[in-house]
Scaffold this motif. Structure first.
Motif, PDB file in Angstrom:
ATOM      1  N   GLN A  93      -8.582  -3.487 -20.176  1.00 29.00           N
ATOM      2  CA  GLN A  93      -8.757  -3.705 -21.612  1.00 29.00           C
ATOM      3  C   GLN A  93      -8.654  -5.196 -21.957  1.00 29.00           C
ATOM      4  O   GLN A  93      -9.440  -5.714 -22.741  1.00 29.00           O
ATOM      5  N   GLU A  94      -7.713  -5.898 -21.359  1.00 33.33           N
ATOM      6  CA  GLU A  94      -7.577  -7.347 -21.586  1.00 33.33           C
ATOM      7  C   GLU A  94      -8.836  -8.088 -21.127  1.00 33.33           C
ATOM      8  O   GLU A  94      -9.311  -9.006 -21.816  1.00 33.33           O
ATOM      9  N   GLN A  95      -9.369  -7.715 -19.987  1.00 29.34           N
ATOM     10  CA  GLN A  95     -10.590  -8.358 -19.484  1.00 29.34           C
ATOM     11  C   GLN A  95     -11.775  -8.091 -20.411  1.00 29.34           C
ATOM     12  O   GLN A  95     -12.577  -8.992 -20.671  1.00 29.34           O
ATOM     13  N   VAL A  96     -11.880  -6.876 -20.913  1.00 26.84           N
ATOM     14  CA  VAL A  96     -12.968  -6.529 -21.838  1.00 26.84           C
ATOM     15  C   VAL A  96     -12.847  -7.366 -23.103  1.00 26.84           C
ATOM     16  O   VAL A  96     -13.844  -7.912 -23.609  1.00 26.84           O
ATOM     17  N   GLU A  97     -11.642  -7.487 -23.632  1.00 19.47           N
ATOM     18  CA  GLU A  97     -11.428  -8.284 -24.842  1.00 19.47           C
ATOM     19  C   GLU A  97     -11.755  -9.762 -24.591  1.00 19.47           C
ATOM     20  O   GLU A  97     -12.354 -10.436 -25.441  1.00 19.47           O
ATOM     21  N   LYS A  98     -11.393 -10.261 -23.429  1.00 17.44           N
ATOM     22  CA  LYS A  98     -11.669 -11.654 -23.084  1.00 17.44           C
ATOM     23  C   LYS A  98     -13.175 -11.890 -23.002  1.00 17.44           C
ATOM     24  O   LYS A  98     -13.699 -12.876 -23.527  1.00 17.44           O
ATOM     25  N   ILE A  99     -13.872 -10.984 -22.353  1.00 21.70           N
ATOM     26  CA  ILE A  99     -15.326 -11.101 -22.228  1.00 21.70           C
ATOM     27  C   ILE A  99     -15.976 -11.040 -23.601  1.00 21.70           C
ATOM     28  O   ILE A  99     -16.871 -11.836 -23.920  1.00 21.70           O
ATOM     29  N   GLN A 100     -15.525 -10.125 -24.441  1.00 28.08           N
ATOM     30  CA  GLN A 100     -16.096  -9.995 -25.781  1.00 28.08           C
ATOM     31  C   GLN A 100     -15.848 -11.250 -26.608  1.00 28.08           C
ATOM     32  O   GLN A 100     -16.698 -11.678 -27.385  1.00 28.08           O
ATOM     33  N   SER A 101     -14.685 -11.854 -26.452  1.00 28.10           N
ATOM     34  CA  SER A 101     -14.385 -13.061 -27.231  1.00 28.10           C
ATOM     35  C   SER A 101     -15.210 -14.260 -26.762  1.00 28.10           C
ATOM     36  O   SER A 101     -15.492 -15.164 -27.533  1.00 28.10           O
ATOM     37  N   GLU A 102     -15.605 -14.280 -25.525  1.00 22.97           N
ATOM     38  CA  GLU A 102     -16.367 -15.394 -24.976  1.00 22.97           C
ATOM     39  C   GLU A 102     -17.868 -15.240 -25.157  1.00 22.97           C
ATOM     40  O   GLU A 102     -18.624 -16.201 -24.994  1.00 22.97           O
ATOM     41  N   LEU A 103     -18.329 -14.061 -25.496  1.00 28.40           N
ATOM     42  CA  LEU A 103     -19.744 -13.839 -25.712  1.00 28.40           C
ATOM     43  C   LEU A 103     -20.167 -14.414 -27.048  1.00 28.40           C
ATOM     44  O   LEU A 103     -19.415 -14.339 -28.029  1.00 28.40           O
ATOM     45  N   PRO A 104     -21.346 -14.980 -27.111  1.00 27.91           N
ATOM     46  CA  PRO A 104     -21.803 -15.479 -28.412  1.00 27.91           C
ATOM     47  C   PRO A 104     -22.117 -14.312 -29.335  1.00 27.91           C
ATOM     48  O   PRO A 104     -22.414 -13.212 -28.891  1.00 27.91           O
ATOM     49  N   GLU A 105     -22.014 -14.575 -30.625  1.00 30.24           N
ATOM     50  CA  GLU A 105     -22.322 -13.550 -31.603  1.00 30.24           C
ATOM     51  C   GLU A 105     -23.792 -13.214 -31.526  1.00 30.24           C
ATOM     52  O   GLU A 105     -24.649 -14.113 -31.487  1.00 30.24           O
ATOM     53  N   MET A 106     -24.095 -11.956 -31.484  1.00 30.55           N
ATOM     54  CA  MET A 106     -25.475 -11.510 -31.448  1.00 30.55           C
ATOM     55  C   MET A 106     -25.898 -11.191 -32.875  1.00 30.55           C
ATOM     56  O   MET A 106     -25.137 -10.556 -33.613  1.00 30.55           O
TER      57      MET A 106
END
Length: 114
Positions: free
Chosen positions: A97-110
């Motif tokens: 879950q932490e990794q998913v949140e980290k990835i989501q925070s680093e992705l640019p807004e679509m």
């Protein structure tokens, strides 16, 4: 329900035997002997049925004993295995879950599409 069925079978057998005696084209002595033979056959059948019923009761009791011996420990072992799995899986799920949140925070807004 089985009691009614058994009573019906017994009643039918008695009526059939009595009818056979009344309408039999035999002498009195032959009829009495046939009646005695029929009673012996029915007595043997009753004894066989009683023996089989006793064997069934013994088998059911043995099955119940085996269930009492094996089912509770099996359920306890299964419960312990589930608890162990949960204990091992929960930290891993938190890491995922932490990794998913980290990835989501680093992705640019679509941009949203309508």
């Amino acid at each position: 329900m089985m009691g009614k069925f058994s009573k019906g079978i017994l009643f039918g057998a008695v009526v059939g035997a009595a009818s056979g005696l009344l309408f039999a084209p035999r002498s009195g002595k032959a009829t009495r002997q046939k009646f005695v033979d029929e009673l012996d056959d029915w007595s043997d059948l009753k004894e066989d049925f009683t023996d089989k019923l006793d064997q069934f009761k013994e088998s059911a009791a043995a099955l119940q004993e085996a269930a009492e011996i094996y089912i509770d420990p099996f359920i306890e072992g299964l419960t312990q295995d589930v608890e162990n799995f949960k204990f091992q899986a929960e930290p891993r799920l938190e890491q995922i879950q932490e990794q998913v949140e980290k990835i989501q925070s680093e992705l640019p807004e679509m941009p949203e599409t309508d």
